[in-house]
Design a protein around this motif. Structure first.
Motif: not given
Length: 166
Positions: A83-103, A105-107
């Motif tokens: 939910n960037p900028y405190s705006r609700h996003r679809a679950a698929t959007f959030n899941a993809a963003a969370h995956h990018r965050l993991i990648l 941080v690992r990097k």
């Protein structure tokens, strides 16, 4: 202080409201051996002593929660990509963003634990994130801003947790 400032877009009223949301939430960190529950400025609340919230959940002031800070890690940041900028996003959007965050941080080479921000009033669902161990405040600010977050939770050994605007 963070130089990349996603929170500059927020009005003072919005910042106050967002800070209150962060302060009333509970942050669950999934650590080996059980979850650690963290609250903002918990040190300013009356101390009730170490207590077990429920099986496997300990407050951050409990000595058993020291596993949050392994040798050499004196700080941690709880960052979400949802939910960037405190705006609700679809679950698929959030899941993809969370995956990018993991990648990302690992990097960066930082260790992390899975975490979640939980609204105790139940108005919004738990928001997954990462508890990034041993990162600098600057790195956490840059990371949160890169994912459109106006704020994140900053934890320092001996200082407790606080809201940090990006």
């Amino acid at each position: 202080m963070c130089s990349i400032n996603a929170s500059r877009r927020l009005t003072a009223y919005t910042r106050i409201g967002l800070k209150k949301l962060y302060e009333t939430a509970v942050y669950r960190i999934d650590a080996p051996g059980g979850s650690i529950l963290v609250q903002i400025d918990a040190a300013k609340r009356p101390y009730a002593g170490p207590r077990r919230i429920r099986p496997g959940h300990w407050t951050a002031d409990d000595p058993r929660a020291s596993k949050l800070f392994p040798i050499g890690a004196d700080s941690a940041a709880i960052v979400t990509a949802d939910n960037p900028y405190s705006r609700h996003r679809a679950a698929t959007f959030n899941a993809a963003a969370h995956h990018r965050l993991i990648l990302r941080v690992r990097k960066s080479g930082h260790r992390f634990l899975h975490a979640a921000g939980i609204d105790v009033s139940g108005r919004w669902p738990p928001e997954p994130g990462l508890c990034i161990l041993g990162c600098s405040l600057r790195h956490a600010c840059d990371l949160a801003a890169a994912f459109g977050q106006a704020a994140f939770v900053w934890i320092e050994r001996g200082c407790g947790a606080r809201v940090q605007f990006t």
